[in-house]
Design a protein around this motif. Structure first.
Motif, PDB file in Angstrom:
ATOM      1  N   ALA A  48       0.868  -1.207   0.001  1.00 51.06           N
ATOM      2  CA  ALA A  48       0.150  -0.069   0.018  1.00 51.06           C
ATOM      3  C   ALA A  48       0.901   1.130  -0.018  1.00 51.06           C
ATOM      4  N   TRP A  49       1.929   1.166   0.865  1.00 49.38           N
ATOM      5  CA  TRP A  49       2.842   2.541   0.867  1.00 49.38           C
ATOM      6  C   TRP A  49       3.402   2.611  -0.548  1.00 49.38           C
ATOM      7  N   ASN A  50       3.771   1.455  -1.189  1.00 51.80           N
ATOM      8  CA  ASN A  50       4.329   1.718  -2.672  1.00 51.80           C
ATOM      9  C   ASN A  50       3.422   2.565  -3.398  1.00 51.80           C
ATOM     10  N   VAL A  51       2.253   2.771  -3.294  1.00 50.42           N
ATOM     11  CA  VAL A  51       0.997   3.466  -3.830  1.00 50.42           C
ATOM     12  C   VAL A  51       1.277   4.682  -3.289  1.00 50.42           C
ATOM     13  N   LEU A  52       0.936   4.941  -1.946  1.00 43.49           N
ATOM     14  CA  LEU A  52       0.744   6.306  -1.273  1.00 43.49           C
ATOM     15  C   LEU A  52       1.814   7.008  -1.286  1.00 43.49           C
ATOM     16  N   SER A  53       3.122   6.534  -1.415  1.00 43.42           N
ATOM     17  CA  SER A  53       4.432   7.238  -1.231  1.00 43.42           C
ATOM     18  C   SER A  53       4.816   8.059  -2.586  1.00 43.42           C
ATOM     19  N   LYS A  54       4.241   7.659  -3.489  1.00 42.17           N
ATOM     20  CA  LYS A  54       4.174   8.231  -4.914  1.00 42.17           C
ATOM     21  C   LYS A  54       3.067   9.162  -5.342  1.00 42.17           C
ATOM     22  N   GLY A  55       2.135   9.564  -4.431  1.00 40.32           N
ATOM     23  CA  GLY A  55       1.049  10.256  -4.257  1.00 40.32           C
ATOM     24  C   GLY A  55      -0.258   9.618  -4.952  1.00 40.32           C
ATOM     25  N   GLY A  56      -0.009   8.330  -4.778  1.00 38.98           N
ATOM     26  CA  GLY A  56      -1.320   7.614  -5.306  1.00 38.98           C
ATOM     27  C   GLY A  56      -2.499   7.516  -4.535  1.00 38.98           C
ATOM     28  N   ARG A  57      -3.441   7.322  -4.991  1.00 39.82           N
ATOM     29  CA  ARG A  57      -5.025   7.076  -4.235  1.00 39.82           C
ATOM     30  C   ARG A  57      -4.980   6.174  -3.240  1.00 39.82           C
ATOM     31  N   ALA A  58      -5.811   6.621  -2.077  1.00 40.45           N
ATOM     32  CA  ALA A  58      -5.883   5.500  -1.006  1.00 40.45           C
ATOM     33  C   ALA A  58      -6.514   4.383  -1.425  1.00 40.45           C
TER      34      ALA A  58
END
Length: 337
Positions: A48-58
């Protein structure tokens, strides 16, 4: 009189502006952040962090996160999980985004990632929940392959062990007994709990919330049993103005209090995530009375400020928290009994 009235109006506006500004500056928002249930949450949080850390959607984060657990061959979540009493693995999942869009599947067989099917239900149908053969038919139409209808090696071993001491004989309220056929979560020799769910909630860099929950249900459950995980408001709830919560443990008792919705409403009333989770647990204990000692239920939650918390009935529940590249850690849930 007019001058005095004007003074009071300006004073009132000034006080309001000061209060709002002061509150916002005092409550620094921690975002992005993701939390998930149990020790399997560490690996799930990383995805999940791999998505969030790049500005991705929750929403993308909570889907990608729990897919890691669904892919693992274990006896708790996904197709590698323990079967029902008839030897079939059935899966439930739900997902919810910042706009109150939600989707879920229940009693789904032979599909590896029920969480992704739940998202397709949310995005491509006018419905919230699909179940059983209808959910499987929809999944296949969306390109999800049917997996082999067989148990994992570990699950087959556990199932055969269960069959040695159990008959297929329905017993009223068997979930409240100490018999080998009881399908409530059981305490293990090391003090931990035999659990069957991963729930995840996240706040992204844009300040939006989403959540997911996926499970194989209780091991050796009655054929057709569905717990809280696919039920919006029970196993999972998100309100983008307030916070998000998810549940794990004996689903029947989470359903009784609309548990995750209750936690979010308690946060709306001003409770911290931990306080809200504790009050929801206390409500279950009040209902169960002396029988509360035989079950486990845990809640986790985050609010719009990125504050997090969790609480459970009995010792043994833990959850994972991640809010930085080097901050992905376990928290032992506080408990009442």
């Amino acid at each position: 009189m007019l001058q005095r009235r004007r003074f009071l109006q300006l004073g009132s506006l000034g006080l309001s502006a000061f209060s709002l500004t002061g509150f916002r500056s005092a409550a620094a928002v921690r975002k992005p952040i993701v939390i998930s249930t149990w020790d399997t949450g560490i690996a799930a949080n990383q995805a999940a962090w791999n998505v969030l850390s790049k500005g991705g959607r929750a929403l993308d984060a909570v889907e990608q996160g729990v897919m890691v657990t669904e892919s693992s061959l274990n006896c708790c979540v996904g197709l590698g999980a323990n079967p029902d009493r008839d030897g079939y693995v059935t899966l439930d999942a739900s997902i919810m985004d910042e706009h109150a869009n939600c989707g879920s599947v229940a009693y789904l067989e032979r599909i590896k990632h029920p969480i992704s099917v739940a998202r397709r239900v949310m995005e491509k149908t006018p419905h919230v929940m699909l179940a059983g053969s209808g959910a499987q038919q929809f999944a296949v139409s969306e390109g999800f392959p049917l997996e082999p209808a067989r148990l994992s090696d570990q699950a087959e071993k556990e199932y055969k062990k269960w069959l040695e001491k159990s008959e297929y004989k329905p017993v009223i309220n068997i979930e409240n007994t100490k018999s080998p056929t009881a399908f409530a979560p059981q305490k293990l020799s090391d003090g931990s709990w035999n659990h069957d769910t991963i729930g995840m909630v996240a706040l992204d860099a844009a300040g939006n919330l989403s959540g997911s929950c996926t499970t194989s249900g209780m091991g050796f459950k009655m054929r057709g049993r569905i717990g809280d995980s696919p039920i919006i408001g029970a196993g999972l709830f998100v309100d983008n103005e307030v916070g998000a919560a998810t549940a794990t443990g004996q689903g029947e008792d989470v359903i009784r209090i609309c548990g995750s919705h209750l936690v979010v409403e308690l946060m709306r009333q001003g409770n911290s995530p931990e306080q809200a989770c504790k009050k929801a647990v206390e409500r279950i204990i009040k209902i169960k009375g002396s029988k509360a000692k035989d079950i486990q239920v845990g809640f986790i939650a985050i609010n719009k400020q990125g504050e997090y918390g969790g609480y459970c009935i009995q010792k043994g529940f833990s959850f994972a928290v991640c809010y930085a590249d080097d901050k992905n850690f376990m928290v032992q849930g506080k408990y009442i009994l």
